[in-house]
Design a protein around this motif. Structure first.
Motif, PDB file in Angstrom:
ATOM      1  N   GLU A 217      39.667  36.816  93.167  1.00 43.78           N
ATOM      2  CA  GLU A 217      39.500  38.261  93.044  1.00 43.78           C
ATOM      3  C   GLU A 217      40.348  38.841  91.912  1.00 43.78           C
ATOM      4  N   SER A 218      39.730  39.725  91.136  1.00 45.76           N
ATOM      5  CA  SER A 218      40.418  40.407  90.035  1.00 45.76           C
ATOM      6  C   SER A 218      40.496  41.893  90.361  1.00 45.76           C
ATOM      7  N   GLN A 219      41.311  42.211  91.345  1.00 48.11           N
ATOM      8  CA  GLN A 219      41.384  43.599  91.807  1.00 48.11           C
ATOM      9  C   GLN A 219      41.823  44.548  90.691  1.00 48.11           C
ATOM     10  N   LEU A 220      42.898  44.182  89.997  1.00 50.57           N
ATOM     11  CA  LEU A 220      43.436  45.080  88.975  1.00 50.57           C
ATOM     12  C   LEU A 220      42.536  45.149  87.747  1.00 50.57           C
ATOM     13  N   GLU A 221      41.997  44.026  87.328  1.00 50.03           N
ATOM     14  CA  GLU A 221      41.115  44.039  86.160  1.00 50.03           C
ATOM     15  C   GLU A 221      39.828  44.804  86.463  1.00 50.03           C
ATOM     16  N   SER A 222      39.323  44.687  87.687  1.00 48.99           N
ATOM     17  CA  SER A 222      38.122  45.437  88.055  1.00 48.99           C
ATOM     18  C   SER A 222      38.384  46.934  88.008  1.00 48.99           C
ATOM     19  N   MET A 223      39.563  47.352  88.504  1.00 48.72           N
ATOM     20  CA  MET A 223      39.941  48.764  88.381  1.00 48.72           C
ATOM     21  C   MET A 223      39.994  49.178  86.913  1.00 48.72           C
ATOM     22  N   TYR A 224      40.654  48.356  86.111  1.00 52.38           N
ATOM     23  CA  TYR A 224      40.811  48.649  84.686  1.00 52.38           C
ATOM     24  C   TYR A 224      39.446  48.834  84.020  1.00 52.38           C
ATOM     25  N   LEU A 225      38.552  47.883  84.246  1.00 57.16           N
ATOM     26  CA  LEU A 225      37.234  47.946  83.612  1.00 57.16           C
ATOM     27  C   LEU A 225      36.423  49.127  84.132  1.00 57.16           C
ATOM     28  N   ALA A 226      36.555  49.419  85.422  1.00 60.71           N
ATOM     29  CA  ALA A 226      35.824  50.565  85.976  1.00 60.71           C
ATOM     30  C   ALA A 226      36.256  51.855  85.291  1.00 60.71           C
ATOM     31  N   LEU A 227      37.566  52.040  85.110  1.00 63.68           N
ATOM     32  CA  LEU A 227      38.058  53.260  84.477  1.00 63.68           C
ATOM     33  C   LEU A 227      37.675  53.307  83.002  1.00 63.68           C
ATOM     34  N   ILE A 228      37.717  52.168  82.327  1.00 60.26           N
ATOM     35  CA  ILE A 228      37.329  52.123  80.918  1.00 60.26           C
ATOM     36  C   ILE A 228      35.835  52.437  80.764  1.00 60.26           C
ATOM     37  N   ARG A 229      35.018  51.901  81.652  1.00 60.22           N
ATOM     38  CA  ARG A 229      33.569  52.155  81.573  1.00 60.22           C
ATOM     39  C   ARG A 229      33.254  53.645  81.674  1.00 60.22           C
ATOM     40  N   THR A 230      34.029  54.374  82.457  1.00 55.36           N
ATOM     41  CA  THR A 230      33.742  55.803  82.613  1.00 55.36           C
ATOM     42  C   THR A 230      33.954  56.573  81.314  1.00 55.36           C
ATOM     43  N   GLN A 231      34.628  55.962  80.342  1.00 51.39           N
ATOM     44  CA  GLN A 231      34.878  56.615  79.057  1.00 51.39           C
ATOM     45  C   GLN A 231      33.859  56.232  77.990  1.00 51.39           C
ATOM     46  N   ASN A 232      32.924  55.342  78.330  1.00 44.89           N
ATOM     47  CA  ASN A 232      31.970  54.800  77.362  1.00 44.89           C
ATOM     48  C   ASN A 232      30.607  55.454  77.554  1.00 44.89           C
ATOM     49  N   ALA A 233      30.113  56.128  76.530  1.00 47.90           N
ATOM     50  CA  ALA A 233      28.859  56.875  76.632  1.00 47.90           C
ATOM     51  C   ALA A 233      27.660  55.987  76.934  1.00 47.90           C
ATOM     52  N   ASP A 234      27.783  54.686  76.709  1.00 52.01           N
ATOM     53  CA  ASP A 234      26.659  53.779  76.965  1.00 52.01           C
ATOM     54  C   ASP A 234      26.617  53.279  78.408  1.00 52.01           C
ATOM     55  N   GLU A 235      27.621  53.627  79.197  1.00 52.14           N
ATOM     56  CA  GLU A 235      27.710  53.136  80.566  1.00 52.14           C
ATOM     57  C   GLU A 235      27.107  54.129  81.555  1.00 52.14           C
ATOM     58  N   ALA A 236      26.535  53.606  82.636  1.00 55.00           N
ATOM     59  CA  ALA A 236      25.974  54.467  83.677  1.00 55.00           C
ATOM     60  C   ALA A 236      27.052  55.328  84.330  1.00 55.00           C
ATOM     61  N   SER A 237      28.290  54.834  84.363  1.00 52.59           N
ATOM     62  CA  SER A 237      29.380  55.572  85.005  1.00 52.59           C
ATOM     63  C   SER A 237      30.079  56.551  84.073  1.00 52.59           C
ATOM     64  N   TYR A 238      29.554  56.707  82.866  1.00 53.30           N
ATOM     65  CA  TYR A 238      30.155  57.633  81.905  1.00 53.30           C
ATOM     66  C   TYR A 238      30.216  59.045  82.504  1.00 53.30           C
ATOM     67  N   GLY A 239      31.384  59.648  82.438  1.00 56.73           N
ATOM     68  CA  GLY A 239      31.542  60.998  82.955  1.00 56.73           C
ATOM     69  C   GLY A 239      31.999  61.071  84.393  1.00 56.73           C
ATOM     70  N   PHE A 240      32.179  59.909  85.051  1.00 53.11           N
ATOM     71  CA  PHE A 240      32.638  59.934  86.448  1.00 53.11           C
ATOM     72  C   PHE A 240      33.995  60.622  86.555  1.00 53.11           C
ATOM     73  N   LEU A 241      34.903  60.301  85.636  1.00 55.63           N
ATOM     74  CA  LEU A 241      36.227  60.908  85.670  1.00 55.63           C
ATOM     75  C   LEU A 241      36.201  62.269  84.980  1.00 55.63           C
ATOM     76  N   ARG A 242      36.848  63.233  85.615  1.00 55.65           N
ATOM     77  CA  ARG A 242      36.980  64.576  85.047  1.00 55.65           C
ATOM     78  C   ARG A 242      38.429  64.795  84.636  1.00 55.65           C
ATOM     79  N   SER A 243      38.618  65.444  83.507  1.00 48.73           N
ATOM     80  CA  SER A 243      39.952  65.518  82.918  1.00 48.73           C
ATOM     81  C   SER A 243      40.963  66.199  83.821  1.00 48.73           C
TER      82      SER A 243
END
Length: 577
Positions: A217-243
């Motif tokens: 299990e890569s708990q920390l890396e999965s968190m890291y990638l999930a948060l990074i994906r939210t910043q990428n306009a090409d990802e489905a999760s883009y915009g999940f995080l609000r400033s």
């Protein structure tokens, strides 16, 4: 939204207060602040020596973003079921009228791939958010042709098919095109699932992630990638995080973190360096590689004094540079979260990232470290350390469910939310989730009006303020007056459909309520001030209500003008706390 209030006292002096839609209390710093709804707050502007006195910041932000990182390895069926059925503890608080959070909940897994989890054997999410009914993924609930938890972890707790669990189109602060998003949300009373479906039922169907994920299990890396994906306009999760939103990350796992640097994948390979293997002669590695590659313990092995995260290189040398560490260094994860926290603290100095863990600790939240080679050689060989907690196993009463104590995960939790760890071996996670959501609620501070308002009718038991409120959308030269929420002889009228304040007229999509009851002088609870505002000796609190489905446009500001008392030290003794 930004709530800018210009107060004109009976003495003729003018006091200007700008109120940001941010959690964390009020700051009297002499600066003018500017804020946009759902977007980045502007820089502090102007010369503070030229500002009117009495400038402060008022809290009205209710945005909360929650990321769950859920272990989907072979031992996690019952634990996923417990999480799914306990999450009502969080939903109830977020949807409580006194909290009224605008929340999003995203879910990813701990599967980030591994040489021993080849493509096809598992389908690593690598931080992608999952928002589908477990009933559409029943194949994920079987492991190694020997364990099947389709009923335990999905069918028995999920009441919805994928067709029923429809994710409705929504926009985000960074994407005005409405489309289904891979998360659950309830914003300004509008959900992104059908009205007839409760958020608790939706979560009970989405949260179970199956048990066929990678066992490294890569708990920390999965968190890291999930948060990074939210910043990428090409990802489905883009915009999940609000400033401006409070960010909470919650891990559910029964194993140690194995977020390895793929440049050093040889530590797992049959013909690689087996310095971290429990048995170098074995034909395959165990999860002990993850423990041995990132942890060192000291003291009596039957009850270690401490176990600490360390950087190790491919030869097993400790305390190497971050670049040479076979597991990604903790600085990678603490640094990312710290960057997010600093960005949020530019908007509100008191806002903090919340990190929580439901993992291998005892029922007091404390980890326990001990080798158990003599009494439990299989567990020791498999995980590199003895269990941190045990619980009855409904699938096999002769073998208790056991969880590995956390070290790397512990350090990340302690860096942001000390003490926010709870046992995965408990039979109910409601208490753990209650404690975690309390940390969120603590940051959802109420909109205390930080000046002493003038009571326009001292003959009545409550303070009767005189205020006007206006809304100013971005790019619009004209402001629009906001009306007070609907009242009748009994006080504010509550809409039974939304359990919120009622709009005052046919076309209104926003209204304000003035709360000034400190001691229950009226039978209604909807004009009661919050304990925080009362404790600080303020005599007025704002509530802004919006019609469901009509959130504020990004950049909207709300201005209020209220008369203030000429002698606040008499009318509001001790104001400010």
């Amino acid at each position: 939204m930004s709530l800018v209030a210009a107060f004109v006292g009976a003495s003729g002096c003018s006091k200007t207060i700008e109120c940001l839609d941010l959690p964390g209390g009020c700051a009297d710093d002499g600066y003018t602040h500017s804020e946009t709804v759902g977007e980045t707050v502007g820089e502090t502007e102007g010369d503070p020596t030229n500002q009117e006195p009495g400038l402060t910041v008022l809290t009205v932000n209710k945005d909360v973003d929650i990321l769950f990182v859920i272990d989907n390895s072979g031992s996690m069926g019952e634990e996923q079921a417990l999480l799914a059925t306990s999450v009502g503890a969080i939903i109830d608080v977020l949807e409580d009228p006194d909290v009224g959070a605008n929340y999003r909940i995203g879910i990813t897994t701990t599967d980030n791939g591994n040489p021993w989890c080849p493509s096809g054997a598992t389908t690593p999410e690598a931080g992608k958010l999952v928002a589908s009914s477990c009933k559409s993924r029943l194949g994920d609930f079987s492991f190694n042709n020997s364990v099947d938890v389709q009923d335990l972890a999905c069918n028995d707790i999920c009441p919805l098919s994928q067709a029923e669990l429809e994710i409705l189109p929504t926009t985000t602060d960074v994407d005005a095109n409405a489309k289904p998003r891979p998360w659950l949300e309830s914003i300004a009373g509008a959900k992104n699932i059908p009205d007839a479906i409760s958020m608790s039922d939706a979560f009970a169907c989405i949260a179970p992630q199956g048990i066929n994920g990678c066992g490294f299990e890569s708990q920390l890396e999965s968190m890291y990638l999930a948060l990074i994906r939210t910043q990428n306009a090409d990802e489905a999760s883009y915009g999940f995080l609000r400033s401006s939103a409070i960010l909470a990350v919650i891990f559910l796992t029964d194993e140690a973190d194995c977020s390895y640097n793929k440049s050093y994948s040889e530590i797992f390979e049959q013909d690689g360096n087996k310095v971290f293997w429990s048995d170098p002669a074995a034909s395959f590695p165990t999860s002990a590689v993850c423990w041995n590659a990132g942890v060192e313990c000291s003291g009596d092995p039957s009850n270690y004094a401490s176990c600490d995260a360390v950087n190790k290189d491919v030869n097993g040398q400790s305390n190497v540079s971050d670049a040479n560490a076979v597991l990604h260094p903790l600085s990678r994860y603490i640094g990312l979260l710290d960057d997010f926290e600093q960005q949020k603290q530019e908007l509100n100095a008191e806002q903090e990232i919340i990190v929580g863990l439901i993992g291998g600790v005892d029922n007091t939240g404390e980890p326990y470290y001990a080798d158990v080679g003599g009494t439990n050689p299989v567990f020791q060989n498999t995980f590199g350390i003895g269990p941190g907690c045990e619980a009855p196993n409904p699938s096999n009463p002769n073998e208790p469910a056991q969880a590995v104590p956390p070290v790397r995960l512990r350090d990340v939790v302690e860096a942001f939310t000390p003490g926010n760890m709870f046992s995965i071996c408990e039979s109910d996670y409601s208490g753990a989730l209650d404690s975690i959501v309390d940390r969120i609620r603590d940051q959802l501070q109420p909109a205390c009006y930080t000046q002493c308002v003038l009571d326009s009718d001292p003959a009545t038991p409550l303070v009767e303020p005189t205020c006007t409120v206006e809304e100013d959308p971005p790019g619009n030269a004209n402001t629009t007056a906001i009306e007070e929420c609907l009242r009748d002889a009994n006080g504010y009228v509550i809409d039974p459909q939304t359990n919120d304040y009622t709009m005052p007229g046919g076309q209104a999509n926003v209204c304000y309520a003035l709360l000034s009851d400190k001691t229950g002088l009226t039978p209604s609870a909807h004009d009661d001030m919050s304990a925080q505002c009362i404790d600080a000796a303020f005599n007025l609190e704002f509530k802004i209500a919006r019609r469901p489905g009509f959130p504020a446009v990004g950049g909207t500001s709300i201005t209020a003008t209220c008369s203030v008392a000429e002698f606040p030290e008499v009318d509001c003794p001790g104001i400010g706390g």
